[in-house]
Design an enzyme around this catalytic site. Structure first.
Site, PDB file in Angstrom:
ATOM      1  N   ILE A  87       0.848  -1.183   0.000  1.00  0.00           N
ATOM      2  CA  ILE A  87       0.000   0.000   0.000  1.00  0.00           C
ATOM      3  C   ILE A  87       0.887   1.238   0.000  1.00  0.00           C
ATOM      4  O   ILE A  87       1.786   1.362   0.838  1.00  0.00           O
ATOM      5  CB  ILE A  87      -0.923   0.008   1.239  1.00  0.00           C
ATOM      6  CG1 ILE A  87      -1.820  -1.239   1.247  1.00  0.00           C
ATOM      7  CG2 ILE A  87      -1.759   1.275   1.293  1.00  0.00           C
ATOM      8  CD1 ILE A  87      -2.589  -1.423   2.555  1.00  0.00           C
ATOM      9  N   SER A  88       0.676   2.155  -0.949  1.00  0.00           N
ATOM     10  CA  SER A  88       1.403   3.421  -1.042  1.00  0.00           C
ATOM     11  C   SER A  88       2.912   3.165  -1.177  1.00  0.00           C
ATOM     12  O   SER A  88       3.340   2.629  -2.192  1.00  0.00           O
ATOM     13  CB  SER A  88       1.075   4.296   0.171  1.00  0.00           C
ATOM     14  OG  SER A  88       1.607   5.588   0.007  1.00  0.00           O
ATOM     15  N   SER A  89       3.712   3.497  -0.194  1.00  0.00           N
ATOM     16  CA  SER A  89       5.141   3.179  -0.272  1.00  0.00           C
ATOM     17  C   SER A  89       5.343   1.685  -0.500  1.00  0.00           C
ATOM     18  O   SER A  89       6.238   1.272  -1.255  1.00  0.00           O
ATOM     19  CB  SER A  89       5.844   3.611   1.018  1.00  0.00           C
ATOM     20  OG  SER A  89       7.212   3.259   0.994  1.00  0.00           O
TER      21      SER A  89
END
Length: 421
Positions: A147-149
């Site tokens: 998720i994200s990074s």
């Protein structure tokens, strides 16, 4: 002495056999998130957390679940349902955890963007190796999601280690190499703002440059993005699609489009089933924090972890190759005809093959050839890179030989095995 020998014999007969000995303890306590230390090369000082269900399947699959900026392995464990799904299906989950102050994964440094480069991906690979050894895990069923990074790291892991991962799933990420920097910064504003735009081939080349010379199968990829993402802007979603369709050698026109939930648009590329080469899910009106309970089950389906069998691998039939040679003394010419037998256009092709021992290509036409011997890859010319379904292209080369003038074999098109004849 005789009496002593008789006593020893009786003691041996009375001793329990191997099957009666207590079994060795599990590598980590079952059904408990556990930190593992000393797991191998770890140049960026990541922490490793492992969750193994109470009933682990024989030769279990391995899922690497990668947290967001500011998160941690334990936060990824508690904030997603992968552990509960592991309880149901018997796979092992690895939760890498960043220790640097930003709590963001390195997806920007030159070290992170090449295989064995000495940053976070190396530590994650060591975690996989540890689990593989500890649980006799199935090395053909290793997956990553984030998720994200963690989504950006999922892109990086699949680029650096295409021979390790079977598939990935990235929630709110950016393409491999988009966040690249050379000044030590962890942030790339142009990429996060969605202004880094490349052709599909250029994006694909960034992935291929992470592991030069690799010609084996490439991982499948599932992508998720919200149209109102204000952290990693929505254009990154389209760039990821361009990148991974090129890496997988499939067209950028969806094979199917549907709406699995309200506000969702799902497109699949290179196939129509649950395990298509590339799957992309766009969420209308949703921002950066798009992950919601229930989505992990769709990830597991894409990975094939909700079935007892292995993830389907590319079967011969998407391409067909015929090859002939015409030899004299110590030289020969070779002719190769590649046919797209799939249902979608191939935009840009790389045909890998095994050149027989003793042969060395001296020049060629219709493609560029590298290296000149051994495991060779022919890359399309500027004028013949697009192959519609049913279309063919013929390329050729001249080579020297030391007695073996046979035609090449073991053909793969953009990582997928080709039929011959």
């Amino acid at each position: 002495m005789v009496a002593l020998l008789l006593l020893l014999a009786a003691a041996l007969l009375a001793a329990p056999g191997a099957s009666a000995r207590p079994q060795a303890a599990a590598p980590v306590p079952p059904a408990t998130l556990t930190e593992v230390t000393g797991f191998g090369a770890n140049p960026s000082n990541l922490q490793m957390y492992v969750y193994a269900p109470a009933t682990v399947t024989a030769h279990p699959p391995v899922l690497v679940a990668v947290h967001w900026c500011g998160g941690s392995g334990p936060a990824m464990y508690s904030g997603t349902e992968y552990a509960q799904l592991a309880d149901r299906y018997g796979f092992v989950v690895v939760y890498p955890s960043v220790t640097r102050s930003s709590r963001c994964f390195d997806v920007s440094s030159p070290q992170a963007l090449r295989r064995g480069g000495g940053s976070d991906p190396v530590g994650v690979k060591s975690m996989i190796d540890w689990v593989t050894a500890a649980y006799a895990a199935d090395t053909g069923r290793v997956f990553a999601t984030g998720i994200s990074s963690g989504a950006m790291m999922t892109n990086v892991l699949l680029g650096d280690y295409p021979d390790v991962f079977a598939a990935g799933s990235a929630f709110s990420g950016v393409p491999f190499g988009c966040f690249a920097t050379t000044d030590g910064s962890e942030w790339n504003s142009a990429c996060s703002g969605g202004t880094v735009i490349h052709t599909a081939r250029e994006w694909g080349d960034l992935v291929r440059a992470a592991y030069p010379g690799y010609t084996g199968p490439r991982p499948r990829m599932q992508l998720w993005h919200g149209t109102e993402d204000d952290v990693l802007r929505y254009p990154n979603f389209g760039e990821e699609i361009k990148q991974w369709t090129d890496v997988r050698g499939v067209g950028q026109t969806p094979a199917t489009t549907d709406t699995p939930a309200s506000g969702w648009t799902r497109t699949r590329y290179g196939g129509t089933g649950d395990q298509a080469p590339v799957e992309a899910v766009s969420l209308q009106g949703v921002g950066h924090n798009l992950y919601a309970w229930g989505m992990a089950a769709r990830v597991i389906t894409f990975f094939g972890l909700d079935t007892s069998g292995p993830v389907p691998q590319p079967e011969p039939g998407g391409c067909r190759v015929s090859a002939t040679t015409n030899a004299w003394n110590t030289g020969l010419t070779g002719s190769i005809t590649l046919t797209n037998t799939g249902t979608t256009t191939v935009d840009g092709w790389r045909l890998a093959f095994a050149l027989p021992s003793g042969q060395t290509i001296t020049n060629g036409w219709g493609a560029t050839y590298a290296p000149s011997a051994g495991a060779v890859t022919a890359t399309n010319a500027s004028y013949n890179g697009s192959l519609a379904p049913g279309a063919s292209v013929t390329i050729g080369y001249q080579a020297t030989h030391t007695g073996n003038s046979a035609a090449p074999g073991a053909f793969t098109l953009n990582g997928a095995t080709c039929g011959t004849g």
